[in-house]
Enzyme design. Sequence first.
Site, short mmCIF file in Angstrom:
data_model
loop_
_atom_site.label_atom_id
_atom_site.label_comp_id
_atom_site.label_asym_id
_atom_site.label_seq_id
_atom_site.Cartn_x
_atom_site.Cartn_y
_atom_site.Cartn_z
N ASP A 1 0.87 -1.18 0.00
CA ASP A 1 0.00 0.00 0.00
C ASP A 1 0.90 1.23 0.00
O ASP A 1 2.14 1.11 -0.17
CB ASP A 1 -1.01 -0.04 1.17
N CYS B 1 3.19 -3.08 4.08
CA CYS B 1 2.34 -1.95 4.45
C CYS B 1 3.05 -1.21 5.58
O CYS B 1 4.28 -1.34 5.72
CB CYS B 1 0.93 -2.40 4.83
N THR C 1 2.84 -1.62 8.87
CA THR C 1 3.28 -2.55 9.92
C THR C 1 3.50 -3.98 9.44
O THR C 1 4.11 -4.77 10.17
CB THR C 1 2.20 -2.62 11.02
N HIS D 1 8.99 -24.27 9.54
CA HIS D 1 7.95 -24.92 10.34
C HIS D 1 6.54 -24.73 9.78
O HIS D 1 5.74 -25.65 9.83
CB HIS D 1 7.96 -24.36 11.77
N HIS E 1 5.43 -31.10 11.02
CA HIS E 1 5.05 -29.78 10.51
C HIS E 1 3.97 -29.90 9.43
O HIS E 1 3.04 -29.08 9.38
CB HIS E 1 6.27 -29.02 10.00
C1 RB5 Z 1 -1.96 2.75 6.38
O1 RB5 Z 1 -1.97 3.98 7.00
C2 RB5 Z 1 -1.70 1.63 7.40
O2 RB5 Z 1 -2.85 1.44 8.17
C3 RB5 Z 1 -1.31 0.36 6.68
O3 RB5 Z 1 -0.18 0.60 5.91
C4 RB5 Z 1 -0.96 -0.83 7.54
O4 RB5 Z 1 -0.03 -0.51 8.52
C5 RB5 Z 1 -2.07 -1.60 8.05
O5 RB5 Z 1 -1.91 -2.61 8.76
#
Ligand code: RB5
Length: 141
Positions: free
Chosen positions: A7, A64, A66, A97, A133
Amino acid sequence: MIAIGCDHGGYELKKEIMKHLTERGIPFKDMGCDSAASCDYPVYAKAVAEEVSGGDCELGILICGTGIGMSMAANKVDGIRAAACSDCFSAKATKEHNNANILCLGARTLGAGLALMLVDTFIDTPFSEDERHIRRISMFS
Ligand code: RB5
Protein backbone atom coordinates in the site's frame (compact mmCIF):
# COMPACT_ATOMS: atom_id res chain seq x y z
CA MET A 1 8.13 -16.23 -9.47
CA ILE A 2 7.40 -13.93 -6.53
CA ALA A 3 4.26 -11.78 -6.34
CA ILE A 4 4.92 -8.47 -4.58
CA GLY A 5 2.49 -5.81 -3.44
CA CYS A 6 2.17 -2.89 -1.10
CA ASP A 7 0.00 0.00 0.00
CA HIS A 8 1.10 3.65 0.15
CA GLY A 9 2.94 2.98 3.44
CA GLY A 10 5.06 0.30 1.78
CA TYR A 11 5.57 1.88 -1.61
CA GLU A 12 9.15 3.14 -1.12
CA LEU A 13 10.30 -0.08 0.56
CA LYS A 14 8.70 -2.16 -2.22
CA LYS A 15 10.88 -0.30 -4.74
CA GLU A 16 14.01 -1.19 -2.68
CA ILE A 17 12.93 -4.83 -2.52
CA MET A 18 12.21 -5.02 -6.26
CA LYS A 19 15.65 -3.54 -6.96
CA HIS A 20 17.18 -6.17 -4.68
CA LEU A 21 15.26 -9.01 -6.36
CA THR A 22 16.39 -7.74 -9.76
CA GLU A 23 20.02 -7.69 -8.57
CA ARG A 24 19.62 -11.27 -7.34
CA GLY A 25 18.07 -12.35 -10.64
CA ILE A 26 14.83 -13.41 -8.94
CA PRO A 27 11.76 -12.89 -11.15
CA PHE A 28 8.81 -11.08 -9.61
CA LYS A 29 5.37 -9.77 -10.54
CA ASP A 30 4.45 -6.33 -9.18
CA MET A 31 0.77 -6.33 -8.22
CA GLY A 32 0.72 -2.63 -7.15
CA CYS A 33 0.11 -0.16 -5.74
CA ASP A 34 1.87 2.19 -8.13
CA SER A 35 2.35 5.37 -6.13
CA ALA A 36 2.55 6.72 -2.59
CA ALA A 37 -1.05 8.00 -2.82
CA SER A 38 -3.32 6.70 -0.07
CA CYS A 39 -4.97 3.37 -0.93
CA ASP A 40 -6.55 0.32 0.71
CA TYR A 41 -4.09 -2.44 1.63
CA PRO A 42 -6.62 -5.34 1.41
CA VAL A 43 -6.85 -4.80 -2.37
CA TYR A 44 -3.15 -5.58 -2.78
CA ALA A 45 -3.11 -8.32 -0.14
CA LYS A 46 -5.84 -10.13 -2.08
CA ALA A 47 -4.11 -9.62 -5.45
CA VAL A 48 -0.82 -11.12 -4.18
CA ALA A 49 -2.54 -13.88 -2.19
CA GLU A 50 -4.53 -14.98 -5.25
CA GLU A 51 -1.36 -15.13 -7.37
CA VAL A 52 0.14 -17.47 -4.77
CA SER A 53 -2.97 -19.55 -4.00
CA GLY A 54 -3.66 -19.96 -7.74
CA GLY A 55 -0.15 -21.28 -8.34
CA ASP A 56 1.04 -18.51 -10.66
CA CYS A 57 3.64 -17.49 -8.05
CA GLU A 58 5.40 -19.69 -5.49
CA LEU A 59 5.83 -16.95 -2.90
CA GLY A 60 4.55 -13.48 -2.11
CA ILE A 61 5.84 -10.37 -0.38
CA LEU A 62 3.47 -7.72 1.01
CA ILE A 63 4.49 -4.41 2.54
CA CYS A 64 2.34 -1.95 4.45
CA GLY A 65 3.00 0.31 7.43
CA THR A 66 3.28 -2.55 9.92
CA GLY A 67 2.91 -5.73 7.85
CA ILE A 68 0.04 -6.70 10.14
CA GLY A 69 -2.96 -5.55 8.11
CA MET A 70 -1.50 -7.19 5.00
CA SER A 71 -1.04 -10.50 6.85
CA MET A 72 -4.57 -10.41 8.25
CA ALA A 73 -6.07 -9.78 4.82
CA ALA A 74 -3.85 -12.26 2.93
CA ASN A 75 -4.62 -15.04 5.41
CA LYS A 76 -8.31 -14.84 4.43
CA VAL A 77 -7.44 -16.40 1.06
CA ASP A 78 -7.53 -20.23 0.95
CA GLY A 79 -4.10 -21.85 0.99
CA ILE A 80 -2.31 -18.74 2.19
CA ARG A 81 0.07 -18.83 5.13
CA ALA A 82 1.18 -15.21 5.48
CA ALA A 83 3.61 -14.24 8.23
CA ALA A 84 4.42 -10.72 9.42
CA CYS A 85 8.09 -10.87 10.43
CA SER A 86 10.47 -8.34 11.90
CA ASP A 87 13.39 -10.64 12.86
CA CYS A 88 15.41 -13.16 10.87
CA PHE A 89 14.79 -16.05 13.29
CA SER A 90 11.04 -15.75 12.63
CA ALA A 91 11.49 -15.33 8.87
CA LYS A 92 13.54 -18.56 8.83
CA ALA A 93 11.30 -20.50 11.22
CA THR A 94 8.09 -19.58 9.45
CA LYS A 95 9.42 -21.19 6.27
CA GLU A 96 10.90 -24.24 8.04
CA HIS A 97 7.95 -24.92 10.34
CA ASN A 98 4.86 -23.21 8.86
CA ASN A 99 5.78 -23.41 5.16
CA ALA A 100 4.74 -19.74 4.99
CA ASN A 101 4.10 -18.63 1.42
CA ILE A 102 3.82 -14.86 1.95
CA LEU A 103 6.18 -12.61 3.89
CA CYS A 104 4.62 -9.41 5.25
CA LEU A 105 6.83 -6.47 6.18
CA GLY A 106 6.26 -3.18 7.95
CA ALA A 107 7.87 -0.23 6.22
CA ARG A 108 7.26 1.98 9.26
CA THR A 109 8.88 -0.48 11.66
CA LEU A 110 11.85 -1.80 9.66
CA GLY A 111 14.89 -0.22 8.08
CA ALA A 112 15.59 -1.19 4.47
CA GLY A 113 18.71 -3.16 5.45
CA LEU A 114 16.81 -5.45 7.82
CA ALA A 115 13.89 -5.74 5.40
CA LEU A 116 16.22 -7.02 2.65
CA MET A 117 17.77 -9.53 5.08
CA LEU A 118 14.27 -10.75 5.96
CA VAL A 119 13.45 -11.11 2.26
CA ASP A 120 16.65 -13.11 1.61
CA THR A 121 16.10 -15.32 4.66
CA PHE A 122 12.50 -16.01 3.66
CA ILE A 123 13.35 -16.81 0.04
CA ASP A 124 16.44 -18.89 0.78
CA THR A 125 15.03 -21.06 3.60
CA PRO A 126 13.23 -24.24 2.48
CA PHE A 127 10.31 -25.92 4.25
CA SER A 128 11.63 -28.67 6.52
CA GLU A 129 9.23 -31.30 5.09
CA ASP A 130 9.08 -32.81 8.61
CA GLU A 131 6.02 -34.99 9.16
CA ARG A 132 5.05 -33.11 12.32
CA HIS A 133 5.05 -29.78 10.51
CA ILE A 134 3.06 -31.17 7.58
CA ARG A 135 0.53 -32.57 10.09
CA ARG A 136 0.22 -29.28 11.96
CA ILE A 137 -0.21 -27.22 8.79
CA SER A 138 -2.92 -29.65 7.63
CA MET A 139 -4.80 -28.84 10.83
CA PHE A 140 -5.17 -25.16 9.82
CA SER A 141 -8.32 -25.78 7.79
C1 RB5 B 1 -1.96 2.75 6.38
O1 RB5 B 1 -1.97 3.98 7.00
C2 RB5 B 1 -1.70 1.63 7.40
O2 RB5 B 1 -2.85 1.44 8.17
C3 RB5 B 1 -1.31 0.36 6.68
O3 RB5 B 1 -0.18 0.60 5.91
C4 RB5 B 1 -0.96 -0.83 7.54
O4 RB5 B 1 -0.03 -0.51 8.52
C5 RB5 B 1 -2.07 -1.60 8.05
O5 RB5 B 1 -1.91 -2.61 8.76
